[in-house]
Design an enzyme around this catalytic site. Structure first.
Site, PDB file in Angstrom:
ATOM      1  N   GLN A 154      -6.784   6.391   8.562  1.00  0.00           N
ATOM      2  CA  GLN A 154      -7.077   6.736   7.174  1.00  0.00           C
ATOM      3  C   GLN A 154      -8.485   6.294   6.780  1.00  0.00           C
ATOM      4  OE1 GLN A 154      -2.605   5.231   6.149  1.00  0.00           O
ATOM      5  NE2 GLN A 154      -3.897   5.468   4.361  1.00  0.00           N
ATOM      6  N   GLU A 164       0.143   7.071  -6.043  1.00  0.00           N
ATOM      7  CA  GLU A 164       1.129   6.042  -5.744  1.00  0.00           C
ATOM      8  C   GLU A 164       2.003   5.645  -6.921  1.00  0.00           C
ATOM      9  OE1 GLU A 164      -2.110   4.133  -2.680  1.00  0.00           O
ATOM     10  OE2 GLU A 164      -1.922   3.408  -4.700  1.00  0.00           O
ATOM     11  N   ARG A 171       1.835   3.175   0.147  1.00  0.00           N
ATOM     12  CA  ARG A 171       1.708   4.017  -1.058  1.00  0.00           C
ATOM     13  C   ARG A 171       1.513   3.140  -2.285  1.00  0.00           C
ATOM     14  NH1 ARG A 171       4.493   9.833  -1.592  1.00  0.00           N
ATOM     15  NH2 ARG A 171       2.959  10.623  -3.023  1.00  0.00           N
ATOM     16  N   CYS A 172       0.536   2.266  -2.203  1.00  0.00           N
ATOM     17  CA  CYS A 172       0.403   1.249  -3.236  1.00  0.00           C
ATOM     18  C   CYS A 172      -0.943   0.595  -3.092  1.00  0.00           C
ATOM     19  CB  CYS A 172       1.553   0.263  -3.057  1.00  0.00           C
ATOM     20  SG  CYS A 172       1.168  -1.463  -3.162  1.00  0.00           S
TER      21      CYS A 172
END
Ligand SMILES: Cc1cc2nc3c(=O)[nH]c(=O)nc-3n(C[C@H](O)[C@H](O)[C@H](O)COP(=O)(O)OP(=O)(O)OC[C@H]3O[C@@H](n4cnc5c(N)ncnc54)[C@H](O)[C@@H]3O)c2cc1C
Lengths: 288, 794
Positions: free
Chosen positions: B223, B740, B370-371
């Protein structure tokens, strides 16, 4: 995931398949839907010399009602065929209820009823259904064909009664003698999960009297469990709140659950009781 | 009259244009790391430890070397000769690449085999003989600090216990004073279970070291390709210009593909040693068992309350289970991420937090699944605590929140921990949600149902999440400041190529980033190609995670577009034969002030940039921008869930789920909604089933998809989405992060709803996952259910 090396054969006739099994004996495995066998091979839990893929053998994908009223299921009859079966919806409510609860749609597209029985996973749903219905397996082997009741066929966790060289070619449900009703209730954490608890109930009634009762449990013992005492408590009288309650209690007693990440033993036993009671109750049992 | 461009039609801001990525994904012609086949490529497989904690007595690789087709068997000892047996983590700790002394978690990398094909490589792994001397396994922070606990990190000098960090933030004295003045104190302890981001595509890399050019090219599932390049340069001591990281299509990341993993490093080392490309593709169990997890935090806290419902102060302590390395992916200034953003959306004058990290015999991690850096745990605790405190006060859940939410006229609002909330309309969001769910009516329905033996419940979660790190003053990872960059080239014919340092893993950057350019320049989105993920051909960026792409790289895209527009204005003036001051802009076109018909399009200008530039003006139309955000963006959300609980089985069904998100200006509303639905699905999953746990021996329960439960379309409830728009005052186009929010704020709404349905039992808490057996036990015995589900047998 990469399996170790194995030989693969896809015979075009049953005789040819039986020949391979005769030569390779224990070192050979039959491949039906592959939904249990392939993961085992890929995880290298099972190392196998020869895989005999029976998918190319014609004429094994049927399920039908025989002239005597019994139901028969060929070795390549898939879960998905049963999920969509008009015949089952009409005549066999326990099976019709169970079919859409097996695994997930992708697994159902390939997996077979007979393969599931052969695999004898204690959490397999079909074995309970077949036990409740008094089902049988037809095995073909070097010595010809023989019929084995499913309750004898399942010998323990992942153990069936096939002899070396035998293939299970068909499963059968005997013709009912009374009016048929039943259900399959399954508690799963998620679609595609094996049962935390599964309960198969199959009844035959003449008038208001229960003439035959089948109750079997999934996921609450080393194998599928036939709740014989609960069955007996129902036969010979009409269904009523008392007998239902008693059957629920007896089925819970028959269960041998273990505490694991799907829940405590106590919880599973409680769900067995709840499900048996619900499946027998007025809204639970589906009439054929 | 020149017709004004319709921004929606040309795919600009607010257009729900279809994702340009989907065509190749749906046709199966995407290019993932595993799709690349290089000439002479070999395949690497990893041997993993079956045990959680053991001293390695010996590793015998002789039989593996003898298998035909095996080229290399790499052990930790060999890696050590290249100074690569260990590697640094993102939190200034170390993690083994291949074990040398001990194994510290089940699934740890022991050795690699490189062979002609992956089957042979796997055979090679099976042929390696490892002798382990078992040690007791530590599987929780409580065990880690027990007096007789074995020392897990005996490799580290000066490390005498199993604690990996201590952290403190806030105003301790002020908070104590506030607690002394409180009418009542409400408290709660809970566990946010360990979960794994579990992208569908596992991790993998193809390292291609070319001894002739000395260039190292690595195709990999990352990523954050640019940080990886710099990290490889520093760790492997290779010249940075001779390293090229290519991050092709990625099948989901969710934070899991931020860190550097042993497999990447080993494939690079193997390629250098063999002078051939080496491909490593992880299998699902390898991904679940060894790559970085998220959460696993024990939190206890309390609120100082006034009788009228006003919260005076918060006090929180968190114990994190960090696994065998302290490797949280987080800004280096903070030891427990942005956990101190908890209670940020409420106007609370004082707060104090402490935290402690623990080594255990579990896989390392602490990635922001996701945070934005431990915010999920913060918001979950916040909303569970708010729910409990409202019950303690005997106050309505909505009213209690209303009393404490930051009011519209308080923005920008400074929290006691120093965050600056940029903007919002918090009460309005709550009201939209309450209205949509029919709050008062549901409460009546609930009472009626209760009298008939049915259990209905409603749960609310409201929260504001700090998204889009940096600014660079406060946020860096391993010293690299958290800005982002964009480069824009407009070709003569007016088609453009945008290159960004961020990297999509499914978020749709190729679609939305073009829309930002469209909004700024009026070039149709279909005429703009977005490139990313190749470090030789895109500008530096910190990567995509923590909802930072739109806030940072998106802002850089707007800024570089504005630079292009400024130059195009000069060209327009030249073409229109007026002075620059007399040129006006409307979408896609410059015109002469007072003479709207006399104009030139942006495409006219781009052609002129290469064919007809004025004297003294540099040819071409391209530029870049580095954007260092002045602040984080602060989206707000109100999530409301209604459920029915079956008290006989503990099964609960979601009746309705309403989400109100204010993420500022929505660039592509469809993609925003997709992000919210995806996040909601994961929130539901966390609350219901998705967790990872360990048995007493340290065996990972959750190392395959039969044990690690992801919800399917069957059980995932439907979501009703609503929006409120408060533009971010500091973002060039007013956008805020959103990827998120639902995953962060959603879980508490589900849990609160189930607890609300059994509010007559006195049960204050059921820790996630709310599996049926746990809910049943809570109802049956009227007691709380705490901690990760125990894994016992018997
Ligand atoms: C994700 C997943 C979820 C699942 N969930 C469930 C579930 O909820 N409930 C459930 O009941 N099952 C579940 N299953 C198992 C599934 O139903 C399998 O299809 C079934 O157990 C095996 O059937 P198969 O045809 O795939 O057999 P195979 O995998 O082909 O074979 C299984 C075993 O039986 C033997 N065998 C198969 N057919 C014959 C034959 N005709 N004669 C002799 N031996 C034979 C094979 O040699 C092998 O040992 C799940 C499977 C998966 C992968």
């Amino acid at each position: 995931m990469y399996p170790s090396r194995f030989r693969y054969e896809a015979p075009r006739s049953l005789d040819e398949a039986l020949d391979f099994l005769r030569v390779y004996g224990d070192e050979a495995k039959v491949l039906a839907g592959g939904q249990s066998l392939i993961p085992l091979i890929k995880l290298r839990f099972a190392s196998i010399e020869l895989v005999v893929d029976i998918n190319n053998i014609p004429g094994l994908d049927y399920h039908r009602q025989e002239s005597d009223g019994s139901l028969s299921f060929g070795a390549l009859c898939r879960h998905v065929d049963l999920e969509h079966s008009e015949l089952l919806r009409r005549s066999q409510p326990t099976m019709a209820a169970a079919a859409p609860l097996i695994a997930d749609p992708i697994v159902r597209n390939r997996g077979t009823l007979v393969g599931s029985l052969c695999h004898a996973d204690p959490q397999g749903d079909w074995a309970s259904v077949m036990m409740a219905l008094g089902g049988e397996i037809i095995a073909a082997g070097p010595g010809g064909r023989r019929t084995i009741p499913v309750s004898d066929f399942i010998m323990g966790p992942f153990q069936n009664a096939l002899r070396p060289g035998e293939i299970a070619v068909e499963a059968r449900v005997p013709a009912p003698k009374g009016a048929v009703s039943g259900n399959y209730l399954k508690l799963e954490r998620r679609v595609g999960d094996f049962a935390t608890v599964g309960v198969a109930v199959a009844l035959e009634t003449s008038g208001s009297t229960v003439s035959r009762a089948g109750i079997a449990l999934t996921g609450v013992g080393p194998s599928n469990i036939q709740a014989t005492a609960a069955e007996q408590a129902l036969v010979g009288s009409a269904l009523n709140a008392n007998s239902i309650q008693q059957a629920g209690r007896l089925a819970a007693e028959a269960a041998q659950p273990k505490t694991d990440h799907r829940g405590s033993a106590e919880y599973k036993r409680h769900v067995v009781e709840t499900f048996v009671t619900r499946a027998l109750g007025s809204r639970g049992a589906v009439a054929a | 009259m020149a017709q004004a461009l319709d921004e929606i039609k040309i795919g600009g801001l607010g257009s729900s244009r279809k994702r340009v990525e989907d065509d190749r994904f749906l046709r199966g012609v995407g290019n993932y790391t595993d799709d690349f086949k290089l000439t002479g490529m070999l395949h690497m497989e990893i041997l993993r430890s079956p045990v959680a904690h053991a001293r390695i007595k010996s590793i015998n690789t002789a039989k593996a070397w003898q298998i035909p087709g095996v080229h290399l068997v790499l052990t930790g000892e060999m890696a050590a000769q290249h100074n690569l047996a260990w590697m640094p983590t993102l939190s200034y700790d170390t993690q083994p690449v291949l074990a040398t002394d001990k194994v510290r978690y089940q699934g740890q990398e022991i050795a690699c085999v490189v062979a002609d094909d992956p089957y042979i490589a796997k055979d090679g792994c099976e042929a390696i003989e490892v002798e382990y001397e078992p040690l007791p396994a530590i599987v929780s922070p409580q065990q880690a600090v027990a007096a007789d606990a074995p020392l897990i990190r005996d490799d580290k000098e000066g490390q005498n216990d199993n604690i990996c960090y201590r952290w403190e933030v806030g105003d301790r004295e002020g908070t104590e004073r506030a607690f002394a003045q409180a009418d009542m104190v409400s408290s709660l302890s809970l566990h946010y279970p360990r979960s794994h981001p579990s992208p569908i595509e596992c991790c993998g890399s193809i390292a291609d070291y070319n001894p002739a050019t000395t260039k190292l090219t690595v195709y990999m599932t990352t990523q954050a390709p640019h940080i990886i390049r710099t990290a490889v340069a520093l760790v492997a001591e290779l010249p940075e210009h001779m390293i090229r990281i290519i991050s092709p299509d990625i099948g989901g990341g969710f934070g899991n593909k931020v860190p550097v993993y042993p497999g990447y490093v080993a494939s690079i080392l193997c390629s250098i040693l063999l002078a051939r490309p080496v491909k490593w593709i992880e299998d699902k169990s390898g991904n679940l068992i060894s790559t970085h997890y998220a959460r696993d935090m024990y939190i206890r806290g309390e609120l100082a309350l006034r009788k009228d419902g006003k919260i005076l102060a918060t006090r929180i302590h968190a114990d994190t289970d960090n696994g065998s390395s302290f490797s949280d992916a987080q800004p280096s200034k903070f030891k427990i991420g942005l956990f101190h953003s908890a209670f940020g959306c409420y106007d609370i004058p004082y707060g104090y937090q402490t935290a402690q990290g623990h080594y255990t015999n579990k896989a390392p991690g602490g990635v922001a699944y996701r945070c934005s850096f431990r915010i999920t745990e913060a918001m979950f605790f916040q909303e569970r605590m708010i729910h409990a405190a409202a019950d303690d006060l005997g106050m309505d859940q909505a009213q209690f929140r209303r009393v404490n939410l930051v009011k519209d006229d308080q923005f920008p609002y400074r929290t006691p921990f120093g965050f600056l909330l940029d903007s919002g309309q918090y009460e309005k969001c709550l009201d939209v949600g309450l209205d949509a769910i029919g709050y008062d009516e549901f409460l009546r329905e609930k009472e009626q149902a209760r009298s008939r033996g049915r259990r209905l419940g409603i749960g609310i979660s409201t929260m504001s999440e700090p998204l889009g790190a940096g600014n660079s003053r406060e946020y860096d990872i391993l010293g690299i400041k958290m800005f982002d960059a964009a480069e824009l080239r407009v070709h003569p014919s007016g088609k453009a190529i945008l290159k960004i340092g961020a990297k999509t893993q499914g978020q749709g950057h190729e679609t939305t980033f073009a829309q930002i350019v469209t909004h700024e320049l009026g070039i149709p989105a279909a005429d703009i190609l977005v490139e990313h993920g190749d470090t030789d051909h895109t500008p530096f960026g910190m990567g995509t995670y923590a909802s930072r792409s739109t806030p940072v790289a998106g802002a850089a895209t707007a800024m570089v577009s504005r630079k292009i527009r400024a130059k195009a204005r000069k060209l327009a003036a030249h073409l229109l034969e007026v002075s620059e001051e007399d040129v006006e802009w409307e979408l896609g076109r410059f015109y002469v002030r007072g003479a709207h018909d006399r104009g030139v399009t942006i495409q006219d200008c781009s052609m002129a940039a290469y064919t007809n530039m004025p004297d003294g003006l540099e040819p071409g139309l391209e530029n870049n921008a580095y954007y260092d955000p002045p602040n984080l963006t602060w989206p707000f959300a109100a999530y409301i869930v209604t459920v029915e609980v079956d008290p006989e089985t503990g099964v609960w069904d979601v009746l309705r789920m309403v989400a109100v998100d204010d993420c500022g200006v929505r660039i592509n509303p469809m993609i925003v909604e997709g992000q919210i639905m995806g996040g909601m699905t994961e929130a539901y999953a966390m609350a219901n089933m998705q967790f990872m746990t360990y048995d007493a021996e340290g065996n990972c329960v959750g190392s395959n998809y039969m044990d690690y439960l992801l919800p399917t379309a069957w059980e995932t409830p439907g979501f009703e989405l609503h929006e409120v728009v408060t533009a971010s005052p500091h973002h060039p186009i007013g956008a805020k992060g959103v990827g998120e929010c639902a995953c962060v704020g959603g879980p508490a709404a589900f849990v609160n709803a189930v607890l609300n349905a059994i509010d007559d039992t006195g049960v204050r808490n059921i820790d996630m996952p709310l599996l049926p057996d746990r809910v049943w036990e809570a109802i049956q015995y009227k007691h709380d259910i705490s901690g990760a589900p125990p894994v016992k047998t018997g």
